[in-house]
Design a protein around this motif. Structure first.
Motif, PDB file in Angstrom:
ATOM      1  N   MET A 110       0.813  -1.219   0.000  1.00  0.00           N
ATOM      2  CA  MET A 110       0.000   0.000   0.000  1.00  0.00           C
ATOM      3  C   MET A 110       0.846   1.269   0.000  1.00  0.00           C
ATOM      4  N   THR A 111       2.162   1.146  -0.089  1.00  0.00           N
ATOM      5  CA  THR A 111       3.052   2.303  -0.099  1.00  0.00           C
ATOM      6  C   THR A 111       2.841   3.112  -1.372  1.00  0.00           C
ATOM      7  N   SER A 112       2.908   4.439  -1.260  1.00  0.00           N
ATOM      8  CA  SER A 112       2.713   5.302  -2.431  1.00  0.00           C
ATOM      9  C   SER A 112       3.780   5.019  -3.482  1.00  0.00           C
ATOM     10  N   GLN A 113       3.460   5.322  -4.731  1.00  0.00           N
ATOM     11  CA  GLN A 113       4.388   5.086  -5.839  1.00  0.00           C
ATOM     12  C   GLN A 113       5.718   5.804  -5.613  1.00  0.00           C
ATOM     13  N   ALA A 114       5.658   7.060  -5.214  1.00  0.00           N
ATOM     14  CA  ALA A 114       6.879   7.853  -5.048  1.00  0.00           C
ATOM     15  C   ALA A 114       7.764   7.286  -3.940  1.00  0.00           C
ATOM     16  N   LEU A 115       7.177   6.998  -2.783  1.00  0.00           N
ATOM     17  CA  LEU A 115       7.971   6.478  -1.671  1.00  0.00           C
ATOM     18  C   LEU A 115       8.453   5.061  -1.962  1.00  0.00           C
ATOM     19  N   GLY A 116       7.604   4.229  -2.527  1.00  0.00           N
ATOM     20  CA  GLY A 116       7.998   2.861  -2.851  1.00  0.00           C
ATOM     21  C   GLY A 116       9.184   2.822  -3.797  1.00  0.00           C
ATOM     22  N   VAL A 119      12.346   3.888  -1.911  1.00  0.00           N
ATOM     23  CA  VAL A 119      12.853   2.844  -1.008  1.00  0.00           C
ATOM     24  C   VAL A 119      13.519   1.732  -1.818  1.00  0.00           C
ATOM     25  N   LEU A 120      12.942   1.334  -2.952  1.00  0.00           N
ATOM     26  CA  LEU A 120      13.553   0.305  -3.801  1.00  0.00           C
ATOM     27  C   LEU A 120      14.966   0.717  -4.208  1.00  0.00           C
ATOM     28  N   ARG A 121      15.100   1.953  -4.659  1.00  0.00           N
ATOM     29  CA  ARG A 121      16.402   2.428  -5.129  1.00  0.00           C
ATOM     30  C   ARG A 121      17.385   2.573  -3.971  1.00  0.00           C
ATOM     31  N   THR A 122      16.932   3.106  -2.859  1.00  0.00           N
ATOM     32  CA  THR A 122      17.807   3.300  -1.703  1.00  0.00           C
ATOM     33  C   THR A 122      18.286   1.963  -1.156  1.00  0.00           C
ATOM     34  N   ALA A 123      17.400   0.976  -1.096  1.00  0.00           N
ATOM     35  CA  ALA A 123      17.755  -0.341  -0.551  1.00  0.00           C
ATOM     36  C   ALA A 123      18.838  -1.029  -1.367  1.00  0.00           C
ATOM     37  N   ALA A 124      18.878  -0.774  -2.659  1.00  0.00           N
ATOM     38  CA  ALA A 124      19.866  -1.404  -3.525  1.00  0.00           C
ATOM     39  C   ALA A 124      21.098  -0.528  -3.744  1.00  0.00           C
ATOM     40  N   LEU A 126      21.143   2.295  -5.289  1.00  0.00           N
ATOM     41  CA  LEU A 126      21.071   2.903  -6.616  1.00  0.00           C
ATOM     42  C   LEU A 126      20.900   4.414  -6.487  1.00  0.00           C
ATOM     43  N   PRO A 127      21.308   5.175  -7.495  1.00  0.00           N
ATOM     44  CA  PRO A 127      21.124   6.629  -7.423  1.00  0.00           C
ATOM     45  C   PRO A 127      19.640   6.984  -7.392  1.00  0.00           C
ATOM     46  N   THR A 128      19.333   8.050  -6.691  1.00  0.00           N
ATOM     47  CA  THR A 128      17.951   8.524  -6.623  1.00  0.00           C
ATOM     48  C   THR A 128      17.853   9.842  -7.378  1.00  0.00           C
ATOM     49  N   SER A 129      16.678  10.119  -7.857  1.00  0.00           N
ATOM     50  CA  SER A 129      16.443  11.343  -8.608  1.00  0.00           C
ATOM     51  C   SER A 129      16.646  12.548  -7.708  1.00  0.00           C
ATOM     52  N   GLY A 130      17.156  13.603  -8.252  1.00  0.00           N
ATOM     53  CA  GLY A 130      17.368  14.826  -7.477  1.00  0.00           C
ATOM     54  C   GLY A 130      16.301  15.855  -7.748  1.00  0.00           C
ATOM     55  N   GLY A 135      13.438  15.433  -1.534  1.00  0.00           N
ATOM     56  CA  GLY A 135      14.191  15.506  -0.286  1.00  0.00           C
ATOM     57  C   GLY A 135      13.515  14.794   0.863  1.00  0.00           C
ATOM     58  N   ARG A 136      12.235  15.057   1.070  1.00  0.00           N
ATOM     59  CA  ARG A 136      11.504  14.422   2.168  1.00  0.00           C
ATOM     60  C   ARG A 136      11.368  12.923   1.930  1.00  0.00           C
ATOM     61  N   LEU A 137      11.106  12.540   0.690  1.00  0.00           N
ATOM     62  CA  LEU A 137      11.001  11.112   0.367  1.00  0.00           C
ATOM     63  C   LEU A 137      12.327  10.406   0.599  1.00  0.00           C
ATOM     64  N   PHE A 138      13.425  11.042   0.183  1.00  0.00           N
ATOM     65  CA  PHE A 138      14.735  10.449   0.374  1.00  0.00           C
ATOM     66  C   PHE A 138      15.045  10.308   1.869  1.00  0.00           C
ATOM     67  N   GLN A 139      14.741  11.327   2.661  1.00  0.00           N
ATOM     68  CA  GLN A 139      14.955  11.251   4.110  1.00  0.00           C
ATOM     69  C   GLN A 139      14.133  10.122   4.713  1.00  0.00           C
ATOM     70  N   THR A 140      12.898   9.988   4.275  1.00  0.00           N
ATOM     71  CA  THR A 140      12.037   8.912   4.767  1.00  0.00           C
ATOM     72  C   THR A 140      12.623   7.557   4.384  1.00  0.00           C
ATOM     73  N   ALA A 141      13.065   7.426   3.137  1.00  0.00           N
ATOM     74  CA  ALA A 141      13.676   6.170   2.690  1.00  0.00           C
ATOM     75  C   ALA A 141      14.914   5.843   3.524  1.00  0.00           C
ATOM     76  N   CYS A 142      15.687   6.858   3.873  1.00  0.00           N
ATOM     77  CA  CYS A 142      16.878   6.632   4.711  1.00  0.00           C
ATOM     78  C   CYS A 142      16.488   6.164   6.106  1.00  0.00           C
TER      79      CYS A 142
END
Length: 162
Positions: A110-116, A119-124, A126-130, A135-142
């Protein structure tokens, strides 16, 4: 090859990422499309086969009675700190193949598309979009990754049940 026909194609694309080098606390993430993960498990096994070899064992750190971690709550809780968080533990899967093993964070369906996606990219690793708003999504993923890594460490300390 785990009994999976070569021509089998998922109705929806499998959402899984793996780090280039395996062996960290978290090696990637899997984001099933629904809460009925067992239905998507054959597609996950098929997707991981090239990197891990024939899948010989899968372990999970949750029971059927445990609720999922709500990543959306983390996203909306700006005051959240890792040390003060009292959420359900992140779901992890340990997948053993004949040639390699991987530990995946399971992103709730049920995770939103943006956050999901973040998290997929951060877990592996992989680079994330800038882009703006990331910023908030990246902090949440971290924060999610820190929680998953802490859970992975705790789970590793518990002997596997044979």
């Amino acid at each position: 090859m785990n009994g999976i026909p070569l021509a089998r194609r998922a109705a929806k694309p499998i959402r899984v990422t793996l780090a280039k080098e395996l062996g960290a606390g978290i090696d990637g993430a899997w984001w099933p499309h629904s809460a009925a993960m067992a239905m998507e498990l054959p597609d996950l096994v098929g997707a991981l086969h090239p990197q891990l070899g024939e899948i010989v064992a899968i372990r999970v750190n949750w029971s059927a009675t445990e609720g999922q971690l709500d990543l959306e709550t983390i996203a909306s809780a700006a005051h959240l700190t890792l040390s003060g968080a009292h959420h359900r533990r992140p779901r992890l899967m340990n997948i053993d193949g004949r040639t390699a093993c991987a530990r995946l964070l399971v992103v709730p369906s049920m995770t939103s598309q943006a956050l999901g996606a973040m998290v997929l990219r951060t877990a592996a690793g992989l680079p994330t979009s800038g882009g703006s708003g990331d910023g908030r999504l990246f902090q949440t993923a971290c924060v999610v990754m820190k929680m998953a890594e802490a859970e992975s460490e705790n789970w590793s300390a518990v002997p596997a049940v044979s």
